[in-house]
Design an enzyme around this catalytic site. Structure first.
Site, PDB file in Angstrom:
ATOM      1  N   LYS A  70       0.880  -1.193   0.103  1.00 21.33           N
ATOM      2  CA  LYS A  70       0.102  -0.026   0.228  1.00 21.33           C
ATOM      3  C   LYS A  70       0.704   1.240   0.019  1.00 21.33           C
ATOM      4  O   LYS A  70       0.275   2.396  -0.540  1.00 21.33           O
ATOM      5  CB  LYS A  70      -1.047   0.037   1.125  1.00 21.33           C
ATOM      6  CG  LYS A  70      -2.019  -1.026   1.130  1.00 21.33           C
ATOM      7  CD  LYS A  70      -3.040  -1.007   2.335  1.00 21.33           C
ATOM      8  CE  LYS A  70      -3.891  -2.069   2.108  1.00 21.33           C
ATOM      9  NZ  LYS A  70      -5.301  -1.853   3.083  1.00 21.33           N
ATOM     10  N   ASP A 106     -10.204   2.201   1.712  1.00 19.56           N
ATOM     11  CA  ASP A 106     -10.331   1.844   3.244  1.00 19.56           C
ATOM     12  C   ASP A 106     -10.831   2.918   4.227  1.00 19.56           C
ATOM     13  O   ASP A 106     -11.365   2.757   5.176  1.00 19.56           O
ATOM     14  CB  ASP A 106      -8.718   1.242   3.837  1.00 19.56           C
ATOM     15  CG  ASP A 106      -8.348   0.129   2.993  1.00 19.56           C
ATOM     16  OD1 ASP A 106      -8.949  -0.704   2.606  1.00 19.56           O
ATOM     17  OD2 ASP A 106      -7.083  -0.079   2.725  1.00 19.56           O
ATOM     18  N   GLY A 128      -0.682  -1.762  15.222  1.00 15.48           N
ATOM     19  CA  GLY A 128      -0.270  -1.483  13.765  1.00 15.48           C
ATOM     20  C   GLY A 128       0.260   0.220  13.472  1.00 15.48           C
ATOM     21  O   GLY A 128      -0.074   0.789  13.982  1.00 15.48           O
ATOM     22  N   GLY A 130       1.072   0.379   9.674  1.00 15.83           N
ATOM     23  CA  GLY A 130       1.436   0.165   8.184  1.00 15.83           C
ATOM     24  C   GLY A 130       0.259   0.971   7.268  1.00 15.83           C
ATOM     25  O   GLY A 130      -0.332   1.916   8.051  1.00 15.83           O
ATOM     26  N   GLY A 131       0.006   0.590   6.302  1.00 20.04           N
ATOM     27  CA  GLY A 131      -0.837   1.238   5.383  1.00 20.04           C
ATOM     28  C   GLY A 131      -2.111   1.145   6.009  1.00 20.04           C
ATOM     29  O   GLY A 131      -2.940   2.332   5.655  1.00 20.04           O
ATOM     30  N   MET A 132      -2.677  -0.063   6.059  1.00 17.41           N
ATOM     31  CA  MET A 132      -4.217   0.082   6.787  1.00 17.41           C
ATOM     32  C   MET A 132      -4.146   1.191   8.010  1.00 17.41           C
ATOM     33  O   MET A 132      -5.318   1.474   8.245  1.00 17.41           O
ATOM     34  CB  MET A 132      -4.553  -1.437   6.940  1.00 17.41           C
ATOM     35  CG  MET A 132      -5.916  -1.510   7.214  1.00 17.41           C
ATOM     36  SD  MET A 132      -7.222  -0.863   6.071  1.00 17.41           S
ATOM     37  CE  MET A 132      -8.785  -1.080   6.741  1.00 17.41           C
TER      38      MET A 132
END
Length: 279
Positions: A70, A106, A128, A130-132
């Site tokens: 991502k 998202d 988390g 990251g991208g999400m």
């Protein structure tokens, strides 16, 4: 009726480290219901630049981007729509005659679920960075969730994400949980992390709600434990359906009806995810 596959059929696809069938089933079912001359196929790759070049060269209409691509995909495309630019994460590419534009659906899916399913903003603990996670944290902030902690072992990414949106950061889980627990890591995902629990059982017992963005499988260890404890649950299956519908609209220019979305969700994900869309 959907036309038979031929030379004019438009191809859409997804790129993921661990391709699944649900996205392909949902998109292809919507194409059938709406009689569209499209086909959808999931792929993985060990050569991201070549894969993105193929999208451009072969005229592939759209591509869903999943972990771990991502952020890495951004230098390989031509433009970023505002949702992707603000979050610095792309989960959707649209190809307009060789010009590749990155979007992030998202964010819209997570915000919609938070606003529909949560009676009020709650203090949260999110794992988390990251991208999400970027999409989820931006959605939390914009939905009014002002009190939260980002747990991320990557100090550089975790501190930056928390600081950007005014939340706390820590490398490891605290001694106590929070009313809202959110997993945005691969913990619970099909594969080597499938049995990993994102939060300990005592955190789940004390929370009000649990949100796991992992969609493969939908019933992750966190989701199963939270349901068994009688907690409110938002699953990754719901996220993936809502963001996929937004992708479908970007690719085709057509918004399916709620009934069509529910039928495609039932076909792709089963009755539990389909029923949750009506919550």
């Amino acid at each position: 009726m959907k036309p038979p596959i031929g030379r004019d059929t438009r191809l859409c696809m997804s790129l993921s480290a661990r391709p699944g069938n649900a996205g392909s089933r949902l998109h292809n079912r919507l194409y059938e219901l709406l009689g569209l001359d499209y086909v959808y196929k999931s792929f993985s790759t060990t050569d991201l630049p070549a894969a993105i070049g193929g999208i451009r060269a072969l005229g592939i209409r759209g591509c869903a981007i999943s972990m771990p691509f991502k952020e890495a995909v951004i230098p390989l495309i031509d433009r970023l729509e505002e949702s992707a630019r603000a979050i610095d994460s792309v989960n959707t590419i649209v190809n307009d005659e060789g010009v590749l534009t990155g979007y992030n659906t998202d964010y819209a899916a997570v915000r919609d679920l938070l606003e529909r399913r949560m009676a009020k903003p709650l203090p949260f603990l999110l794992r988390g960075s990251g991208g999400m996670a970027k999409a989820a944290v931006a959605a939390l902030r914009d939905a009014g969730f002002g009190d939260g902690t980002i747990v991320a072992r990557n100090e550089t990414a975790g501190r930056a994400l928390a600081g950007q949106y005014g939340y706390d950061w820590r490398a490891d889980l605290p001694d106590a949980g929070a009313p809202l627990l959110i997993n945005v890591t691969p913990m619970g995902m099909e594969g080597p992390d499938s049995e990993a629990m994102a939060f300990p059982e005592e955190f789940i017992a004390a929370c009000d709600s649990a949100f796991d963005v992992v969609a493969l499988p939908v019933e992750t260890p966190l989701v199963r434990a939270a349901r068994a404890a009688g907690k409110a649950v938002i699953s990754g299956g719901e996220v993936v359906v809502l963001q996929a519908v937004e992708q479908f609209i970007l690719y085709t220019g057509i918004r399916p009806s709620p009934e069509q979305v529910r039928e495609a969700t039932l076909f792709a994900h089963g009755p539990d995810v389909a029923a949750s869309l009506d919550a």
